[in-house]
Design a protein around this motif. Sequence first.
Motif, PDB file in Angstrom:
ATOM      1  N   LEU A 107       0.835  -1.188   0.000  1.00  0.00           N
ATOM      2  CA  LEU A 107       0.000   0.000   0.000  1.00  0.00           C
ATOM      3  C   LEU A 107       0.875   1.246   0.000  1.00  0.00           C
ATOM      4  CD1 LEU A 107      -2.706  -1.084   2.595  1.00  0.00           C
ATOM      5  CD2 LEU A 107      -2.820  -1.213   0.098  1.00  0.00           C
ATOM      6  N   LYS A 108       0.366   2.318  -0.590  1.00  0.00           N
ATOM      7  CA  LYS A 108       1.116   3.553  -0.721  1.00  0.00           C
ATOM      8  C   LYS A 108       0.455   4.663   0.080  1.00  0.00           C
ATOM      9  CE  LYS A 108       4.205   1.924  -3.556  1.00  0.00           C
ATOM     10  NZ  LYS A 108       5.621   1.795  -3.147  1.00  0.00           N
ATOM     11  N   TYR A 109       1.286   5.463   0.745  1.00  0.00           N
ATOM     12  CA  TYR A 109       0.804   6.479   1.663  1.00  0.00           C
ATOM     13  C   TYR A 109       1.265   7.887   1.315  1.00  0.00           C
ATOM     14  CZ  TYR A 109       0.115   2.173   4.273  1.00  0.00           C
ATOM     15  OH  TYR A 109      -0.259   0.902   4.654  1.00  0.00           O
ATOM     16  N   THR A 110       2.008   8.047   0.252  1.00  0.00           N
ATOM     17  CA  THR A 110       2.516   9.354  -0.135  1.00  0.00           C
ATOM     18  C   THR A 110       1.968   9.739  -1.498  1.00  0.00           C
ATOM     19  OG1 THR A 110       4.523   8.416  -1.111  1.00  0.00           O
ATOM     20  CG2 THR A 110       4.613   9.048   1.207  1.00  0.00           C
ATOM     21  N   ALA A 111       1.697  11.031  -1.660  1.00  0.00           N
ATOM     22  CA  ALA A 111       1.118  11.509  -2.904  1.00  0.00           C
ATOM     23  C   ALA A 111       2.014  11.217  -4.096  1.00  0.00           C
ATOM     24  CB  ALA A 111       0.838  13.012  -2.807  1.00  0.00           C
ATOM     25  N   GLY A 112       3.327  11.303  -3.899  1.00  0.00           N
ATOM     26  CA  GLY A 112       4.255  11.083  -4.992  1.00  0.00           C
ATOM     27  C   GLY A 112       4.242   9.680  -5.548  1.00  0.00           C
ATOM     28  N   ALA A 113       3.691   8.742  -4.817  1.00  0.00           N
ATOM     29  CA  ALA A 113       3.640   7.362  -5.274  1.00  0.00           C
ATOM     30  C   ALA A 113       2.517   7.107  -6.266  1.00  0.00           C
ATOM     31  CB  ALA A 113       3.482   6.427  -4.074  1.00  0.00           C
ATOM     32  N   TYR A 114       1.571   8.017  -6.373  1.00  0.00           N
ATOM     33  CA  TYR A 114       0.401   7.815  -7.213  1.00  0.00           C
ATOM     34  C   TYR A 114       0.593   8.440  -8.589  1.00  0.00           C
ATOM     35  CZ  TYR A 114      -2.016   5.832  -3.273  1.00  0.00           C
ATOM     36  OH  TYR A 114      -2.383   5.017  -2.230  1.00  0.00           O
ATOM     37  N   ASP A 115       0.004   7.811  -9.579  1.00  0.00           N
ATOM     38  CA  ASP A 115       0.254   8.160 -10.969  1.00  0.00           C
ATOM     39  C   ASP A 115      -0.814   9.048 -11.594  1.00  0.00           C
ATOM     40  OD1 ASP A 115       2.656   6.341 -11.457  1.00  0.00           O
ATOM     41  OD2 ASP A 115       1.163   4.899 -10.728  1.00  0.00           O
TER      42      ASP A 115
END
Length: 127
Positions: A107-115
């Motif tokens: 799971l991703k928790y940082t905005a920068g991880a999302y595309d």
Amino acid sequence: QVQLVESGGGLVQAGGSLRLSCAASGRTLSNYNMGWFRQAPGKEREFVATINRNGGRTDYTDSVKGRFTISRDNGKNTVYLQMNILKPEDTAVYYCAAEFRSPDYILKYTAGAYDYWGQGTQVTVSS
């Protein structure tokens, strides 16, 4: 590419509820891990909730645990954020985001991880 459109925001009194929706188009939503973020004026974009591709794993920021629920209906290409017992500090623009790089169990928790990101929907909670 996937296009994301949030809806369901509005003005609500403290203690009330809202249900945000994120409708996806262009790609099958099941290909993506999804997240909800929010940004208040003068603040950084903050992680709120995330859900993996099949909905089997979720996580939340501490301030919303027990009040917010993220869910998805891949058949409708839609992700939801049910927000209960809303507080004035929940006031923000809420954004839906999609991520394709990680396997389901990360799971991703940082905005920068999302595309990919939606345009946001305003949630205002009055006292």
